[in-house]
Design a protein around this motif. Structure first.
Motif, mmCIF file in Angstrom:
data_model
loop_
_atom_site.group_PDB
_atom_site.id
_atom_site.type_symbol
_atom_site.label_atom_id
_atom_site.label_comp_id
_atom_site.label_asym_id
_atom_site.label_seq_id
_atom_site.Cartn_x
_atom_site.Cartn_y
_atom_site.Cartn_z
ATOM 1 N N VAL A 1 37.275 44.196 41.673
ATOM 2 C CA VAL A 1 36.727 43.265 40.678
ATOM 3 C C VAL A 1 36.076 42.076 41.397
ATOM 4 O O VAL A 1 34.949 41.669 41.072
ATOM 5 C CB VAL A 1 37.836 42.770 39.720
ATOM 6 C CG1 VAL A 1 37.317 41.654 38.817
ATOM 7 C CG2 VAL A 1 38.343 43.921 38.866
ATOM 8 N N TYR A 2 36.771 41.510 42.402
ATOM 9 C CA TYR A 2 36.211 40.356 43.129
ATOM 10 C C TYR A 2 34.897 40.744 43.824
ATOM 11 O O TYR A 2 33.916 40.004 43.787
ATOM 12 C CB TYR A 2 37.218 39.852 44.169
ATOM 13 C CG TYR A 2 38.336 39.031 43.572
ATOM 14 C CD1 TYR A 2 38.084 37.774 43.013
ATOM 15 C CD2 TYR A 2 39.641 39.493 43.576
ATOM 16 C CE1 TYR A 2 39.101 37.008 42.467
ATOM 17 C CE2 TYR A 2 40.678 38.736 43.027
ATOM 18 C CZ TYR A 2 40.396 37.490 42.474
ATOM 19 O OH TYR A 2 41.400 36.737 41.929
ATOM 20 N N THR B 1 39.451 52.642 34.324
ATOM 21 C CA THR B 1 40.763 51.982 34.295
ATOM 22 C C THR B 1 41.509 52.365 33.031
ATOM 23 O O THR B 1 40.901 52.577 31.977
ATOM 24 C CB THR B 1 40.617 50.444 34.341
ATOM 25 O OG1 THR B 1 39.762 50.066 33.280
ATOM 26 C CG2 THR B 1 40.067 49.965 35.646
ATOM 27 N N ASN C 1 34.178 42.177 33.891
ATOM 28 C CA ASN C 1 35.505 42.386 33.291
ATOM 29 C C ASN C 1 35.385 42.467 31.769
ATOM 30 O O ASN C 1 35.936 41.661 31.044
ATOM 31 C CB ASN C 1 36.403 41.214 33.704
ATOM 32 C CG ASN C 1 37.861 41.592 33.596
ATOM 33 O OD1 ASN C 1 38.185 42.769 33.488
ATOM 34 N ND2 ASN C 1 38.719 40.598 33.613
ATOM 35 N N ALA D 1 43.933 38.513 33.388
ATOM 36 C CA ALA D 1 43.792 37.757 34.648
ATOM 37 C C ALA D 1 42.424 37.094 34.778
ATOM 38 O O ALA D 1 42.049 36.617 35.848
ATOM 39 C CB ALA D 1 44.040 38.700 35.830
ATOM 40 N N LEU E 1 43.687 43.219 33.604
ATOM 41 C CA LEU E 1 42.517 42.592 34.221
ATOM 42 C C LEU E 1 41.967 41.499 33.305
ATOM 43 O O LEU E 1 41.587 40.421 33.762
ATOM 44 C CB LEU E 1 41.435 43.647 34.501
ATOM 45 C CG LEU E 1 41.766 44.656 35.602
ATOM 46 C CD1 LEU E 1 40.630 45.641 35.774
ATOM 47 C CD2 LEU E 1 42.027 43.966 36.937
ATOM 48 N N GLN F 1 42.287 33.694 36.214
ATOM 49 C CA GLN F 1 42.652 33.708 37.631
ATOM 50 C C GLN F 1 41.455 34.147 38.486
ATOM 51 O O GLN F 1 41.204 33.588 39.554
ATOM 52 C CB GLN F 1 43.818 34.685 37.822
ATOM 53 C CG GLN F 1 44.502 34.545 39.157
ATOM 54 C CD GLN F 1 45.455 35.704 39.408
ATOM 55 O OE1 GLN F 1 45.678 36.552 38.535
ATOM 56 N NE2 GLN F 1 46.019 35.730 40.580
ATOM 57 N N PHE F 2 40.694 35.120 37.998
ATOM 58 C CA PHE F 2 39.481 35.544 38.721
ATOM 59 C C PHE F 2 38.520 34.360 38.864
ATOM 60 O O PHE F 2 37.982 34.109 39.934
ATOM 61 C CB PHE F 2 38.763 36.667 37.960
ATOM 62 C CG PHE F 2 39.479 37.995 38.010
ATOM 63 C CD1 PHE F 2 40.013 38.473 39.191
ATOM 64 C CD2 PHE F 2 39.594 38.775 36.870
ATOM 65 C CE1 PHE F 2 40.670 39.693 39.237
ATOM 66 C CE2 PHE F 2 40.246 39.989 36.897
ATOM 67 C CZ PHE F 2 40.788 40.444 38.082
ATOM 68 N N LEU G 1 40.017 40.669 50.535
ATOM 69 C CA LEU G 1 40.671 40.019 49.398
ATOM 70 C C LEU G 1 41.574 38.863 49.855
ATOM 71 O O LEU G 1 41.440 37.750 49.405
ATOM 72 C CB LEU G 1 41.479 41.034 48.579
ATOM 73 C CG LEU G 1 42.174 40.446 47.353
ATOM 74 C CD1 LEU G 1 41.166 39.872 46.386
ATOM 75 C CD2 LEU G 1 43.034 41.487 46.662
ATOM 76 N N THR H 1 45.795 48.807 32.442
ATOM 77 C CA THR H 1 45.142 48.093 33.544
ATOM 78 C C THR H 1 44.045 47.181 32.995
ATOM 79 O O THR H 1 43.905 46.030 33.419
ATOM 80 C CB THR H 1 44.538 49.101 34.550
ATOM 81 O OG1 THR H 1 45.592 49.907 35.030
ATOM 82 C CG2 THR H 1 43.852 48.415 35.697
ATOM 83 N N TYR I 1 42.090 44.896 42.065
ATOM 84 C CA TYR I 1 41.744 43.477 42.052
ATOM 85 C C TYR I 1 40.587 43.213 43.018
ATOM 86 O O TYR I 1 39.633 42.518 42.708
ATOM 87 C CB TYR I 1 42.947 42.621 42.481
ATOM 88 C CG TYR I 1 43.783 42.133 41.326
ATOM 89 C CD1 TYR I 1 43.258 41.229 40.407
ATOM 90 C CD2 TYR I 1 45.089 42.557 41.167
ATOM 91 C CE1 TYR I 1 44.013 40.774 39.339
ATOM 92 C CE2 TYR I 1 45.859 42.114 40.102
ATOM 93 C CZ TYR I 1 45.317 41.218 39.188
ATOM 94 O OH TYR I 1 46.055 40.766 38.145
#
Ligand code: SF4
Length: 1006
Positions: free
Chosen positions: A728-729, A792, A775, A803, A800, A806-807, A865, A796, A725
């Motif tokens: 990704v951020y 990934t 993503n 999500a 992702l 959410q990102f 994070l 996974t 996670y």
């Protein structure tokens, strides 16, 4: 020789050809026959001795002609079918069979009621006669029907169950033994029933037997109402009670007590019996203590077939198929340590593949190209109304999905093995009859299991399971119109009710569950864990009814606790002992009120002058005090331990003063040099990064173990790796800031409206574009800490992408708050790798973000994070000193490479959206807050504190590089919590203390 009442009766009557001796259990039968043999020294007729259950069966058989006793499996099949019938009725809207015993709400998922209902069936005879006043023989009569019509709720359902069972028995010419009241025919036999207090159902036969048999009890005259004669007080040998503060000491001293019985009183090991009421908690400790102290034992405790590791195979098959081969049930099947597989290498490849590809669970999903709204439009009817689309999910097997787009390689043979295993496991699970199940089992076994090399216990357990399966196939053949629903599930549950006693190959102290040996004669009975909860024995008939209801129909609970305590004492020829403790493995307990324990528990009795003679010496304590111990004695494992130690000390490696083999040393050196030769100059310098420094400052040994590549290889798959996670951020922020930097834009202010702050539209669009680039399907574009692309797994990737919203949400919030601090700044660098060369090492690291404010001052930001480093660890104000060196590292790298002066350095939490400012200060315009909040916490660039920080950083880096080069590691004081949470604590010798030797920690110099 003084004989007790039982011995006298046996001696006086054994020559009477009509005498019949009835004992509660088979163990008591063989024990007393053996005792009589020793007393008489002649042969005896074994057919005079009989166990209570067999005695009852003999008389029942004589009454019920042309009928057979119902097999227990058929009882279970009856209830399973009845439950299915009930659930079908509810499903189809018909009147259910039960409405109270199984509520209608749960009827469709009520298969788990089957064992409970099966357990009720034998008790229904007593229930029926007590509640209706009619004999159970008349249950199908009109009178019974009239009586049943008055019942309500549970009674009504219980009556239905009894009637349906009676019809079933009648249809197939069976009888239920527990429903029979045999006429007693003594055939002229002179019957002696010993210890009736140990028989839970004796009260049902008392009237019937009255006047025909002699009853002999182990309780004193008059104390036990079932007996016609009780024992005298002088028939009881001495008895001890020991009450300890904790169960570990209790077990140790019980072992010393047993050793003393053997060593001091010459009691043979096999004349001692140890009864363990709480075997689940006590047994592992008891067995270990006996082994450590060389007490030979024979465990005679049976357990359900499915509790043996090999027996768990059948449950694993159910779990595997029901969860479509999710990782956990899959490894439960293939890594069952008691099964020997033919293809172990392929299994190992698959397990490894499953971990790397996150094969946690299978799932169902909508087709990826499915869009509900478009489908709805397509389904629009001519009149304009829309037909709602029925969503058709497709099932995805996680392994097959991972084979299609794998993260790591898996050979074709291993893949084929998986498909083959899946096919045969499903065929086994879905067998529609016991005969087919048997056929599939042998196909499975032949294809996958190496039975020639499996353990003897596995072989025995499987043989017994298959013997049970054979019996079920015979039942199935003989009664084809009552097949078991779901044969495999039925078989597995049936196995869980079959107790199996593994054949003991050893002799010695007998270990048995409490009560089992109570009526058998031994020289010494020892009871462990004699607390109130464990040794209370209450006979509670019809316990499926509430107490009040039982009392109304004249069923009263009988407390047989004292009777069993008396039995254990009575049947101890030389001595008996009760051990208990206040703190047991399952919590605090109180000693049983009838064993006469002292009020207060004691730490130990071996040091008490009044009791010490009853215990043997503790040789483990003696080994530390050679001079004080006379006639020195050691247990086997003490001797073995010494010889092992001696051999190691005088082995080749030790003589040449080499703690490690050449191969191990070379491996470590190779690993270290691999990690250090990346400076790009070709020189073999030490690489110093913020992450390696951080571990090193926690513990140099931890750093070493990490660098040589030791991994904690837990066989466990997760949905995704922990830091994915974060990656990704970071990647999305990198793209975002790079875009702003390339356009040479200064950061905009957040948009404030009606007390809420949001991102400028332009940034919103840019951010969304960045996240979409990162993503993407089929594989996100993210890099790890070392800038290497992360592959990934299919699962996974799906998570992702699920999500995505959410990102977007978290990053928007993060950037709004970020702009509140830094609007007006311009971006100088982001996610940029730097190196700084020194003489023997080079600094190496990536800075997340560098900004320049409107005044031309530089700010460095490290994104985290969620949690931020502790301020004290970064400033050196805490107990651990300066142990977080990330910011000094990034400042040094940025200043050397960009030729700038960093005035402000901070961490910023993406999720929490707050900064931890270590150097300089920043201002939050939205909330009007200055960071650090307290003026005294500020460290400015020109402060003395800043200089000290950088000086400490320089020294630590140099020390780190020097120690790696020389191999001499210094000790940092590691605190206990650090070790407790450390992934290497299990292999690190730091946590062990070796007696009489200096505690030397690996890789550390003192
Ligand atoms: S257990 Fe403690 S001493 Fe051992 S490596 Fe971990 S932190 Fe270091």
């Amino acid at each position: 020789m003084i004989m007790n009442s039982v011995e006298k009766i046996l001696i006086e009557n054994i020559d009477d050809p009509n005498a019949l001796f009835v004992f509660p259990t088979d163990i008591a039968v063989s024990g007393w026959a053996d005792r009589l043999l020793r007393l008489r020294g002649n042969t005896i007729a074994m057919n005079r001795f009989i166990a209570w259950d067999k005695f009852k069966q003999k008389s029942i058989k004589s009454k019920v002609k042309d009928k057979k006793s119902i097999p227990s499996a058929l009882r279970k099949i009856f209830t399973s079918r009845l439950i299915i019938e009930n659930s079908e009725a509810v499903k189809n809207g018909n009147t259910p069979v039960f409405s109270s015993l199984i509520t209608v709400k749960w009827a469709e998922h009520s298969q788990q009621f089957s064992p409970w209902l099966t357990g009720l069936l034998p008790q229904l005879g007593v229930w029926f006669s007590r509640t209706t006043g009619l004999s159970i023989d008349s249950i199908l009569s009109e009178d019974a029907k009239k009586a049943g019509a008055k019942f309500e709720d549970d009674d009504k359902d219980t009556f239905t169950l009894a009637v349906r069972y009676a019809l079933f028995l009648e249809k197939y010419s069976f009888f239920e033994p527990a429903w029979e009241t045999p006429p007693f025919n003594n055939d002229g036999k002179n019957c002696f029933i010993f210890f009736p207090e140990a028989l839970s159902d004796f009260c049902e036969y008392r009237e019937l037997l009255s006047g025909y048999v002699n009853l002999i009890s182990a309780s004193p005259q008059g104390e036990f109402s079932r007996s016609s004669s009780g024992r005298d007080d002088d028939e009881i040998a001495a008895s001890h009670t020991f009450f300890y503060t904790n169960a570990r000491r209790e077990i140790t001293e019980a072992s010393l007590y047993i050793r003393a019985l053997h060593e001091k009183n010459n009691i043979p090991w096999d004349s001692i019996v140890v009864s363990v009421p709480d075997s689940e908690n006590y047994e592992p400790y008891v067995l270990r203590e006996f082994s450590n102290r060389n007490i030979p034992y024979a465990k005679r405790t049976s357990k359900p077939l499915t509790d043996f590791t090999a027996g768990q195979f059948f449950r694993s098959v159910i779990d595997c198929v029901s969860q479509d081969f999710a990782f956990s049930p899959f490894i439960g099947l293939v890594l069952n340590k008691n099964l020997k597989w033919k293809d172990e290498e392929k299994i190992s490849n698959l397990v490894d593949f499953g971990i790397k590809n996150n094969c946690v669970c299978s799932w169902s999903e909508l087709p990826s190209n499915f869009h509900a709204e478009e489908e709805d439009e397509e389904n629009e009817k001519n009149d304009g109304s829309r037909q709602t689309t029925v969503l058709k999910e497709r099932h995805i097997n996680v392994w097959e999905d991972a084979f299609y787009s794998p993260v790591s390689f898996l050979d074709k043979e291993s893949r084929d093995f998986f498909y083959d295993l899946k096919k045969h496991t499903c065929a086994l699970r879905q067998a529609d009859s016991f005969l087919e199940l048997r056929r599939q089992y042998f196909i499975f076994r032949e294809r996958f299991l190496d039975m020639d090399n499996c353990s003897e216990e596995t072989d025995q357990v499987f043989s017994r399971c298959i013997a049970e399966l054979m019996e079920l196939t015979v039942l199935e053949k003989n009664y084809p119109d009552v097949p078991a629903p779901d044969p495999f599930l039925f078989f597995t549950e049936y196995l869980s009710e079959v107790n199996y006693l593994a054949q003991a190959k050893t002799t010695g102290v007998a270990i048995l569950p409490y009560k089992t040996a109570a009526s058998a004669p031994f020289d010494c009975h020892i009871i462990l864990g004699a607390v109130q909860n464990n040794i209370s024995v209450v006979y509670s008939r019809l316990n499926f009814l509430p107490k009040k209801k039982r009392e109304e129909i004249g069923i009263i609970d009988e407390d047989a606790s004292l009777a069993f305590i008396n039995l254990h004492k009575y049947n101890s020829r030389k001595i008996s002992a009760f051990f208990c403790s206040e703190l047991t493995f399952s919590g605090f307990e109180i000693a049983h009120s009838k064993i006469g324990s002292p009020l207060k528990p004691k730490e130990n009795y071996t040091n008490d002058p009044k009791y010490c003679e009853f215990f043997s010496g503790d040789y483990y304590l003696f080994e530390n005090d050679f001079s004080a111990s006379e006639g020195f004695f050691l247990h086997e494992n003490q001797k073995n331990g010494f010889f092992e130690w001696k051999n190691r000390r005088f082995s080749k490696n030790y003589e040449s003063s080499k703690p490690l083999s050449d191969v191990t040393l070379k491996y470590i050196k190779d690993k270290l040099s691999y990690h250090n030769a990346h400076d790009g100059t070709g020189d073999n310098k030490i690489s110093v990064s913020a992450s390696s420094l951080k571990i090193y400052c926690q513990c140099s040994l931890k750093w070493l173990l990490n660098r040589i590549g030791l991994e904690n290889t837990e066989v466990e798959a997760s949905l995704m790796s922990q830091d994915i996670y974060g990656n990704v951020y970071h990647a999305a922020l990198d793209l975002f800031f790079t875009n702003l930097k390339n356009n040479e834009e200064t950061l905009l202010k957040p948009v404030i409206s009606a007390n809420t702050a949001s991102l400028p539209d332009k940034y919103k669009k840019l951010l969304l574009r960045c996240i979409n680039i990162i993503n993407v399907s089929p594989s996100p574009r993210i890099n790890d800490e070392k800038n290497e692309t992360i592959k990934t797994s299919a699962l996974t990737t799906r998570f992702l992408q699920a999500a995505q919203d959410q990102f977007v949400f978290n990053l928007e919030n993060c950037l709004v708050n970020f702009l509140s601090f830094f609007s007006g700044c311009s971006v100088i660098g982001c996610e940029k790798w730097y190196q700084t060369q020194k003489e023997t090492y080079f600094l190496n690291g990536k800075s997340d973000c560098i900004l320049r404010d409107e005044n031309g001052k530089y700010i460095i930001i490290d994104f985290k994070l969620a949690n931020l480093p502790k301020r004290k660890d970064c400033t050196g104000e805490g107990d651990k000193g300066l142990c977080d060196l990330q910011l000094p590292m990034y400042i040094t790298l940025a200043e050397n490479n960009e030729n700038i002066i960093i005035e402000t350095a901070l961490f910023f939490s993406i999720i929490k959206q707050i900064p931890e400012v270590i150097i300089g200060n920043v201002y939050d315009e939205i909330n009007n807050i200055n960071y650090p909040k307290r003026a005294q916490d500020r460290v400015e660039r020109h402060d003395e504190t800043y200089k000290q920080l950088i000086e400490i950083f320089d020294n630590k880096v140099k020390q780190f590089a020097d120690e790696i080069i020389t191999g001499n590691f210094s000790i940092f004081e590691t605190n206990y919590n650090e070790c407790y949470n450390c992934e290497y604590s299990r292999i690190c010798r730091k946590v062990y203390t070796i007696k009489n030797e200096k505690n030397i920690t690996l890789g550390k110099r003192e």
